[in-house]
Design a protein around this motif. Sequence first.
Motif, PDB file in Angstrom:
ATOM      1  N   VAL A 245       0.826  -1.207   0.000  1.00 59.03           N
ATOM      2  CA  VAL A 245       0.000   0.000   0.000  1.00 59.03           C
ATOM      3  C   VAL A 245       0.861   1.257   0.000  1.00 59.03           C
ATOM      4  O   VAL A 245       1.832   1.373   0.755  1.00 59.03           O
ATOM      5  N   VAL A 246       0.510   2.175  -0.858  1.00 53.84           N
ATOM      6  CA  VAL A 246       1.086   3.515  -0.859  1.00 53.84           C
ATOM      7  C   VAL A 246      -0.083   4.486  -0.906  1.00 53.84           C
ATOM      8  O   VAL A 246      -1.233   4.071  -1.004  1.00 53.84           O
ATOM      9  N   GLY A 247       0.188   5.768  -0.842  1.00 55.67           N
ATOM     10  CA  GLY A 247      -0.943   6.689  -0.862  1.00 55.67           C
ATOM     11  C   GLY A 247      -0.555   8.129  -1.095  1.00 55.67           C
ATOM     12  O   GLY A 247       0.618   8.454  -1.315  1.00 55.67           O
ATOM     13  N   ILE A 248      -1.572   8.977  -1.046  1.00 57.15           N
ATOM     14  CA  ILE A 248      -1.407  10.415  -1.239  1.00 57.15           C
ATOM     15  C   ILE A 248      -2.027  11.140  -0.055  1.00 57.15           C
ATOM     16  O   ILE A 248      -3.173  10.863   0.314  1.00 57.15           O
ATOM     17  N   TYR A 249      -1.265  12.030   0.549  1.00 55.23           N
ATOM     18  CA  TYR A 249      -1.756  12.812   1.683  1.00 55.23           C
ATOM     19  C   TYR A 249      -2.304  14.125   1.136  1.00 55.23           C
ATOM     20  O   TYR A 249      -1.573  15.065   0.879  1.00 55.23           O
TER      21      TYR A 249
END
Length: 379
Positions: A116-120
């Motif tokens: 999992v990766v993401g955008i804040y």
Amino acid sequence: MKNIKICLVSDTVFDINGVSRFTQDFSKQALKFEKDFVVLTSTKKVPEEEFENIININPIFRMKMPFYKSLDLVFPNFFKIKEEIKRLNPDLLHISTPGTVGLSALICAKLLKIPVVGIYHTDFPAYLYKNTKKSFVKKGTIKFLKFFYSPYKALFCRSEEYFKTLKEQLNFEDEELYLLKAGIDIKSFDSSFKDNSIWEKYKVDKSRFKVLYVGRVSLEKNVHKLLAFWQKAELKNSQLILVGDKELKEQISDPTITYLGKRRGEELSKIYASSDCFIFPSTTDTLGQVVMEALSSGLPAIVTNKGGPKTFVTEKFGYILDINSFDEVKKALEELSKKDEKYYQKSKKAYEYMRDKSISHSFLDFWQKNEEILSRLKA
């Protein structure tokens, strides 16, 4: 490396906000560059246009989001989300919102063993503190976010301004943080959309100096301060134009303030380009996409000295000031309202600055960084 596959999960995709516009723009870019990129969401809202790479799973239940009435808080169908993610089998699962849909996807990723990766996108601790003025709410939110983001292998942020916050509050390391290169659809926000005749439709005198704000008309955006300052300043021959969902309780009865509500598409593009300057009093935005849209339309911008916008706005085409200082706000507006040579230079520089900030550049940079992340995880 083989072509990678990315699934991005978001609680907000078909709403009128910067995160939704960003997600839709990236979906279009993925199709344009033939990248294996799919967006997964769960909402009862209907999109204005169809996207072949956006999958919407009908939620079981929905209600209005507390403190953010224009958004829905949904109870998603966890099993259908898991089934869809399993079918897609992405190399990376991007989760861009820490809501119920994002949380469901996070659990699915653990069960399916997908990194999992993401955008804040949003500074939620600051956002909720603005609305509640309760320090325990801010501390509780930070604890939840620390839990939510703990499995993430990497996190993108829309401005370096927040890197320090992510390291201190959420325990990320330098090598796990990536800058999401700023970019918007500059073809849709351009000075060529200028059309002063639109002001007749809104019963605004086109000869007045038009100060534009676009975004939620809400407490956490500091619009209440903007309204108070505007009425106190009594600026001559000027009009404040507000565009967006209205969440403030106070009524707007000042004839020098015009509230247009939600606007989108070409109509919004014309509003930007036909205004004279842009003001954005928020201190909690990690980027401020609307500021970039204004600059791309040739508008000098006034932003605060806290938050993401101050990282790219300069005195060449705008002002960075303390939103709590009435004198600073009034001085900036008075200087711009002269529409002298200094004003036109700022307008020109704003437009020029945005010419290489296209959404295509942003998407391709994003894709390259995801390839780097996947390589690092496989090393």
